[in-house]
Design a protein around this motif. Sequence first.
Motif, short mmCIF file in Angstrom:
data_model
loop_
_atom_site.label_atom_id
_atom_site.label_comp_id
_atom_site.label_asym_id
_atom_site.label_seq_id
_atom_site.Cartn_x
_atom_site.Cartn_y
_atom_site.Cartn_z
N ASP A 237 0.82 -1.21 0.00
CA ASP A 237 0.00 0.00 0.00
C ASP A 237 0.86 1.26 0.00
O ASP A 237 0.45 2.30 -0.52
N ALA A 238 2.04 1.16 0.61
CA ALA A 238 2.93 2.33 0.70
C ALA A 238 4.35 1.87 0.94
O ALA A 238 4.59 0.77 1.45
N ILE A 239 5.28 2.71 0.55
CA ILE A 239 6.70 2.53 0.88
C ILE A 239 7.03 3.64 1.87
O ILE A 239 7.01 4.82 1.53
N LEU A 240 7.29 3.26 3.10
CA LEU A 240 7.44 4.24 4.18
C LEU A 240 8.90 4.56 4.47
O LEU A 240 9.77 3.68 4.43
N ALA A 278 6.55 8.32 7.33
CA ALA A 278 5.85 7.51 8.32
C ALA A 278 4.84 8.31 9.14
O ALA A 278 3.76 7.81 9.47
N LEU A 279 5.16 9.55 9.47
CA LEU A 279 4.25 10.36 10.28
C LEU A 279 2.96 10.67 9.54
O LEU A 279 1.87 10.65 10.12
N SER A 280 3.06 10.96 8.24
CA SER A 280 1.86 11.21 7.45
C SER A 280 1.00 9.95 7.35
O SER A 280 -0.23 10.01 7.40
N VAL A 317 3.59 20.31 8.31
CA VAL A 317 2.30 20.76 8.85
C VAL A 317 1.53 19.56 9.40
O VAL A 317 0.91 19.63 10.47
N ILE A 318 1.57 18.44 8.67
CA ILE A 318 0.91 17.22 9.12
C ILE A 318 1.53 16.73 10.42
O ILE A 318 0.82 16.32 11.36
N ALA A 319 2.88 16.77 10.49
CA ALA A 319 3.57 16.33 11.70
C ALA A 319 3.16 17.16 12.91
O ALA A 319 2.90 16.62 14.00
N GLU A 320 3.06 18.47 12.73
CA GLU A 320 2.67 19.34 13.84
C GLU A 320 1.22 19.08 14.26
O GLU A 320 0.90 19.07 15.46
#
Length: 411
Positions: A237-240, A278-280, A317-320
């Motif tokens: 699904d994703a490469i993190l 990874a955080l997103s 911004v997503i991390a915050e």
Amino acid sequence: MTTKLIQNCGKCGLCLSVCPVYKILKQEQASPRAKLQLIKAYDNDALVSSPLLKEIVSKCLMCGSCAANCPSGINHYSKFMEMRKKMVEAQGETPAIKSLIYLLARGYRLKFGAGLAKTGQKFVPDNFAKTIKLGNIPLKNFPKLNSIPLRKANDEIIFPYKKQIGIVVYFTGCATNYLYDDTGFACIEILKHMGYKIIIPKDQTCCSIPLLFHGAADKAFKNITTNINALKNHDADAILVDCSTCGEALKNEYPQMLENQGKDPSLANKIASKVMDALSFIDQNFDRLEFDSNVMDKISVTYHAPCHTKNSFGSHVIAEKLLSKLPFINYKRALDVDECCGGGGTFFYEYPEISKKMVDKKIENAKAVQASLWLTDCPVCRMNLAGNLDMDDRLPVLHPLTLIHSALKQI
């Protein structure tokens, strides 16, 4: 990137306002627009190679801020890498950087070198470690190498704790594999907790960004090919990535490098489309996190947004936002949260005076918010920030993944 695009530079000066090096030196030759004009002159045979020209081009953090904010859409990033390659060919490279390139260019060399370094760390006299610096960081403040490399300590395929909801590939990068396994183990545990099957390709190697930054594009291609082969066949699904610089390589540089070489970039583009920090990914799956109800006291944290997190992924911004909504965190935003810390790969080693001015300002503003932890999602930023803190500062620097994992409910 063609010369025509350099000619599109309107010399507006917007890049000066976002360039970390220019902010410190206040010298036109340190600005991105000046570098572009020098590169243009060199390409047109109006300027010859020299040690000074190499230094000017190299005195850059490769943070990507100029490219991200250029109204003309000029890709300074790629142009600077091309020019660095030409300067290394013409002027050579320092022994220390040559050694680094040699190690990173082959996975087995890096593994061997890390083993020697781990042994050497045990025998470094305390007095030596306290007085000697590598760049602006005292030797005593450098992180200890992992007792076992992360990829060796884990199976290639790891199954979740509960019903499987998907598959992810984890590109660990060199720093997590050899230095910061707390980040890697935390990432693995969080993904297992959420229900993801994890694939950690054993044959992955250095992402090649250090090689590209130091003009070793030819050597980088071996690593690029190795990583594409390691990642291409996994139906995930994703490469993190837990490091946004590795993510920059996989997402942006690999397709561009192959295209520049006249090679088919389709596989690289397929991989790039799945690369995610990874955080997103955790933020997207936030509802799958179950936190320990016994974790009652909120811990005060502040955050440093790495340049590639900001400029390549736009995920700072997503991390915050993620930190702000975690129930066990009291997020305290620093004044210069998204300003460069001066780490820049080997920049802190090559230009310690400039880097020191940047990091000292970051430390001052981080301490001002009176947080208990300083979080950042870049291993070089972590090394630079932690390495320049005094023992009395008592402000541990961690990857956000480590803190998130510590508060999860046991399954």
